[in-house]
Design a protein around this motif. Sequence first.
Motif, PDB file in Angstrom:
ATOM      1  N   LEU A 192     -14.509   1.270   7.124  1.00  0.00           N
ATOM      2  CA  LEU A 192     -13.244   0.966   6.002  1.00  0.00           C
ATOM      3  C   LEU A 192     -13.850   1.688   4.630  1.00  0.00           C
ATOM      4  O   LEU A 192     -12.262   1.677   4.864  1.00  0.00           O
ATOM      5  N   VAL A 193     -15.117   2.447   3.985  1.00  0.00           N
ATOM      6  CA  VAL A 193     -14.886   2.957   3.401  1.00  0.00           C
ATOM      7  C   VAL A 193     -14.202   4.480   3.850  1.00  0.00           C
ATOM      8  O   VAL A 193     -13.788   5.530   2.828  1.00  0.00           O
ATOM      9  N   THR A 194     -13.990   4.970   4.780  1.00  0.00           N
ATOM     10  CA  THR A 194     -13.694   6.247   5.312  1.00  0.00           C
ATOM     11  C   THR A 194     -12.338   6.364   5.310  1.00  0.00           C
ATOM     12  O   THR A 194     -11.989   6.857   4.537  1.00  0.00           O
ATOM     13  N   LEU A 195     -11.528   4.763   5.798  1.00  0.00           N
ATOM     14  CA  LEU A 195     -10.660   4.762   6.252  1.00  0.00           C
ATOM     15  C   LEU A 195      -9.912   4.804   4.614  1.00  0.00           C
ATOM     16  O   LEU A 195      -8.783   5.684   4.588  1.00  0.00           O
ATOM     17  N   ARG A 196     -10.017   4.109   3.798  1.00  0.00           N
ATOM     18  CA  ARG A 196      -9.459   3.933   2.118  1.00  0.00           C
ATOM     19  C   ARG A 196      -9.902   5.742   1.822  1.00  0.00           C
ATOM     20  O   ARG A 196      -9.147   6.002   1.027  1.00  0.00           O
ATOM     21  N   HIS A 197     -10.847   6.210   1.801  1.00  0.00           N
ATOM     22  CA  HIS A 197     -10.840   6.815   1.327  1.00  0.00           C
ATOM     23  C   HIS A 197      -9.649   8.261   1.847  1.00  0.00           C
ATOM     24  O   HIS A 197      -9.522   9.174   1.622  1.00  0.00           O
ATOM     25  N   TYR A 198     -10.142   8.406   3.003  1.00  0.00           N
ATOM     26  CA  TYR A 198      -8.474   9.811   4.129  1.00  0.00           C
ATOM     27  C   TYR A 198      -7.805   8.779   3.315  1.00  0.00           C
ATOM     28  O   TYR A 198      -6.773   9.438   4.153  1.00  0.00           O
ATOM     29  N   LEU A 199      -7.381   7.499   3.521  1.00  0.00           N
ATOM     30  CA  LEU A 199      -5.792   6.985   2.992  1.00  0.00           C
ATOM     31  C   LEU A 199      -5.698   7.816   1.850  1.00  0.00           C
ATOM     32  O   LEU A 199      -3.930   8.283   1.202  1.00  0.00           O
ATOM     33  N   VAL A 221      -3.764   9.124   9.755  1.00  0.00           N
ATOM     34  CA  VAL A 221      -4.506   7.929  10.005  1.00  0.00           C
ATOM     35  C   VAL A 221      -5.371   6.974  11.191  1.00  0.00           C
ATOM     36  O   VAL A 221      -6.459   6.536  11.252  1.00  0.00           O
ATOM     37  N   LEU A 222      -4.931   5.918  10.189  1.00  0.00           N
ATOM     38  CA  LEU A 222      -4.176   4.991  11.634  1.00  0.00           C
ATOM     39  C   LEU A 222      -4.259   4.902  12.803  1.00  0.00           C
ATOM     40  O   LEU A 222      -5.020   4.324  14.050  1.00  0.00           O
ATOM     41  N   GLY A 278      -6.541   6.976  14.324  1.00  0.00           N
ATOM     42  CA  GLY A 278      -8.195   6.501  14.648  1.00  0.00           C
ATOM     43  C   GLY A 278      -9.499   5.498  14.317  1.00  0.00           C
ATOM     44  O   GLY A 278      -9.992   5.729  14.370  1.00  0.00           O
ATOM     45  N   VAL A 279      -8.777   4.391  14.192  1.00  0.00           N
ATOM     46  CA  VAL A 279      -8.947   3.289  13.947  1.00  0.00           C
ATOM     47  C   VAL A 279      -8.362   2.287  14.225  1.00  0.00           C
ATOM     48  O   VAL A 279      -7.050   1.396  14.156  1.00  0.00           O
ATOM     49  N   PRO A 280      -8.965   1.655  15.554  1.00  0.00           N
ATOM     50  CA  PRO A 280      -7.844   1.219  15.810  1.00  0.00           C
ATOM     51  C   PRO A 280      -7.707  -0.091  15.496  1.00  0.00           C
ATOM     52  O   PRO A 280      -7.549  -1.291  16.022  1.00  0.00           O
ATOM     53  N   GLN A 281      -8.980  -0.895  14.753  1.00  0.00           N
ATOM     54  CA  GLN A 281      -8.751  -2.419  14.023  1.00  0.00           C
ATOM     55  C   GLN A 281      -8.712  -2.358  13.152  1.00  0.00           C
ATOM     56  O   GLN A 281      -7.677  -4.057  12.635  1.00  0.00           O
ATOM     57  N   VAL A 282      -7.296  -1.251  12.460  1.00  0.00           N
ATOM     58  CA  VAL A 282      -6.076  -1.413  11.676  1.00  0.00           C
ATOM     59  C   VAL A 282      -4.046  -1.133  12.658  1.00  0.00           C
ATOM     60  O   VAL A 282      -4.156  -0.153  12.991  1.00  0.00           O
ATOM     61  N   ASN A 283      -3.504  -2.210  12.846  1.00  0.00           N
ATOM     62  CA  ASN A 283      -2.576  -1.954  13.583  1.00  0.00           C
ATOM     63  C   ASN A 283      -1.215  -2.703  12.775  1.00  0.00           C
ATOM     64  O   ASN A 283      -1.406  -3.054  11.672  1.00  0.00           O
ATOM     65  N   LEU A 284      -0.710  -0.832  12.929  1.00  0.00           N
ATOM     66  CA  LEU A 284       0.904  -0.813  12.093  1.00  0.00           C
ATOM     67  C   LEU A 284       1.651  -1.857  12.389  1.00  0.00           C
ATOM     68  O   LEU A 284       1.803  -2.314  13.527  1.00  0.00           O
ATOM     69  N   LEU A 285       1.913  -3.028  11.773  1.00  0.00           N
ATOM     70  CA  LEU A 285       2.979  -4.086  12.557  1.00  0.00           C
ATOM     71  C   LEU A 285       4.792  -3.906  11.659  1.00  0.00           C
ATOM     72  O   LEU A 285       5.157  -3.711  12.661  1.00  0.00           O
ATOM     73  N   GLY A 286       5.050  -3.274  10.480  1.00  0.00           N
ATOM     74  CA  GLY A 286       6.182  -2.473  10.002  1.00  0.00           C
ATOM     75  C   GLY A 286       5.652  -2.114   8.807  1.00  0.00           C
ATOM     76  O   GLY A 286       5.072  -1.829   8.176  1.00  0.00           O
ATOM     77  N   ALA A 287       7.159  -1.468   8.314  1.00  0.00           N
ATOM     78  CA  ALA A 287       6.953  -1.185   6.839  1.00  0.00           C
ATOM     79  C   ALA A 287       8.021  -0.996   5.924  1.00  0.00           C
ATOM     80  O   ALA A 287       9.232  -0.993   7.024  1.00  0.00           O
ATOM     81  N   CYS A 288       8.463  -1.221   5.122  1.00  0.00           N
ATOM     82  CA  CYS A 288       9.422  -0.898   4.376  1.00  0.00           C
ATOM     83  C   CYS A 288       9.251   0.329   3.359  1.00  0.00           C
ATOM     84  O   CYS A 288       8.521   0.704   2.882  1.00  0.00           O
ATOM     85  N   ILE A 289      10.026   1.803   4.166  1.00  0.00           N
ATOM     86  CA  ILE A 289      10.356   3.043   3.356  1.00  0.00           C
ATOM     87  C   ILE A 289      11.234   3.235   3.117  1.00  0.00           C
ATOM     88  O   ILE A 289      12.321   3.111   3.469  1.00  0.00           O
ATOM     89  N   ASP A 290      11.391   3.371   1.587  1.00  0.00           N
ATOM     90  CA  ASP A 290      12.193   3.836   0.474  1.00  0.00           C
ATOM     91  C   ASP A 290      13.854   2.568   1.082  1.00  0.00           C
ATOM     92  O   ASP A 290      14.710   2.833   0.993  1.00  0.00           O
ATOM     93  N   ASP A 291      13.579   1.653   0.693  1.00  0.00           N
ATOM     94  CA  ASP A 291      14.696   0.369   0.640  1.00  0.00           C
ATOM     95  C   ASP A 291      15.045   0.211   2.510  1.00  0.00           C
ATOM     96  O   ASP A 291      15.626  -0.613   2.042  1.00  0.00           O
ATOM     97  N   THR A 292      14.192   0.542   3.373  1.00  0.00           N
ATOM     98  CA  THR A 292      14.596   0.098   4.321  1.00  0.00           C
ATOM     99  C   THR A 292      13.496  -0.222   5.094  1.00  0.00           C
ATOM    100  O   THR A 292      12.392   0.445   5.210  1.00  0.00           O
ATOM    101  N   ILE A 293      13.579  -1.055   6.130  1.00  0.00           N
ATOM    102  CA  ILE A 293      12.453  -1.803   6.967  1.00  0.00           C
ATOM    103  C   ILE A 293      12.805  -0.978   8.297  1.00  0.00           C
ATOM    104  O   ILE A 293      13.804  -1.240   8.642  1.00  0.00           O
ATOM    105  N   LEU A 294      11.400  -1.223   8.978  1.00  0.00           N
ATOM    106  CA  LEU A 294      10.853   0.122  10.132  1.00  0.00           C
ATOM    107  C   LEU A 294      10.506  -1.108  10.866  1.00  0.00           C
ATOM    108  O   LEU A 294       9.544  -1.728   9.964  1.00  0.00           O
ATOM    109  N   SER A 295       9.960  -0.894  11.879  1.00  0.00           N
ATOM    110  CA  SER A 295      10.011  -1.803  12.842  1.00  0.00           C
ATOM    111  C   SER A 295       8.529  -0.871  13.130  1.00  0.00           C
ATOM    112  O   SER A 295       8.499   0.436  12.371  1.00  0.00           O
ATOM    113  N   ARG A 296       7.210  -0.757  13.525  1.00  0.00           N
ATOM    114  CA  ARG A 296       5.948   0.213  13.547  1.00  0.00           C
ATOM    115  C   ARG A 296       7.186   1.719  14.988  1.00  0.00           C
ATOM    116  O   ARG A 296       6.104   2.729  14.717  1.00  0.00           O
ATOM    117  N   GLN A 297       7.648   1.440  15.785  1.00  0.00           N
ATOM    118  CA  GLN A 297       8.784   2.639  16.804  1.00  0.00           C
ATOM    119  C   GLN A 297       9.433   3.123  15.787  1.00  0.00           C
ATOM    120  O   GLN A 297       9.148   4.404  15.066  1.00  0.00           O
TER     121      GLN A 297
END
Length: 171
Positions: free
Chosen positions: A28-35, A86-87, A89-108
């Motif tokens: 977790l510390v390594t993940l935070r560092h790289y991010l 970064v993600l 290499g970390v199978p314990q953290v799975n991206l579900l979705g995001a909001c980038i520049d006010d646009t909701i996006l799925s993982r794809q």
Amino acid sequence: LRRQVQEALRGSRMVAVCQYNSMPDEDLVTLRHYLRKHNIHVKFVLNEVVRPVLAQSKYRNLLPLFVCRNVLLVSPETRAREMLRVLKGVPQVNLLGACIDDTILSRQGVESFARLPPLEVSQGQTVAALSLLSSQTSSLLQRGPAHLTVLLDAHIRRLQDAAGPTEPPPG
């Protein structure tokens, strides 16, 4: 806690929601560092705290993603490519979705966004395409008068050759 979540969301152009499965503290510390090297911050929040904040913000469409243990990845810049790298290499953290520049996006959608060229490159390509079109238009507009000049010069030469050597016209 709600105020902290509001502050994190307010100053972010990229907010990613990830499913978090427990992992060793060193990882977790390594993940935070790289991010953090890419100016992406990890925020652990309880669903009970984040749901009311999201319900009253522009991120309300992200609410269905908050079902299990989640973690927010926030950044004042759009660093989707670096986040995915970064993600990966970390199978314990799975991206579900995001909001980038006010646009909701799925993982794809985030993956597609990460493949896009940087804004400066796109702007350069647009300028190059527009300048190419204007230079082609300019050359097309100049071609007619240039061709007419060549034809008139040839016609004058033919007339002079047919008339033969004579005195130049007065004036």
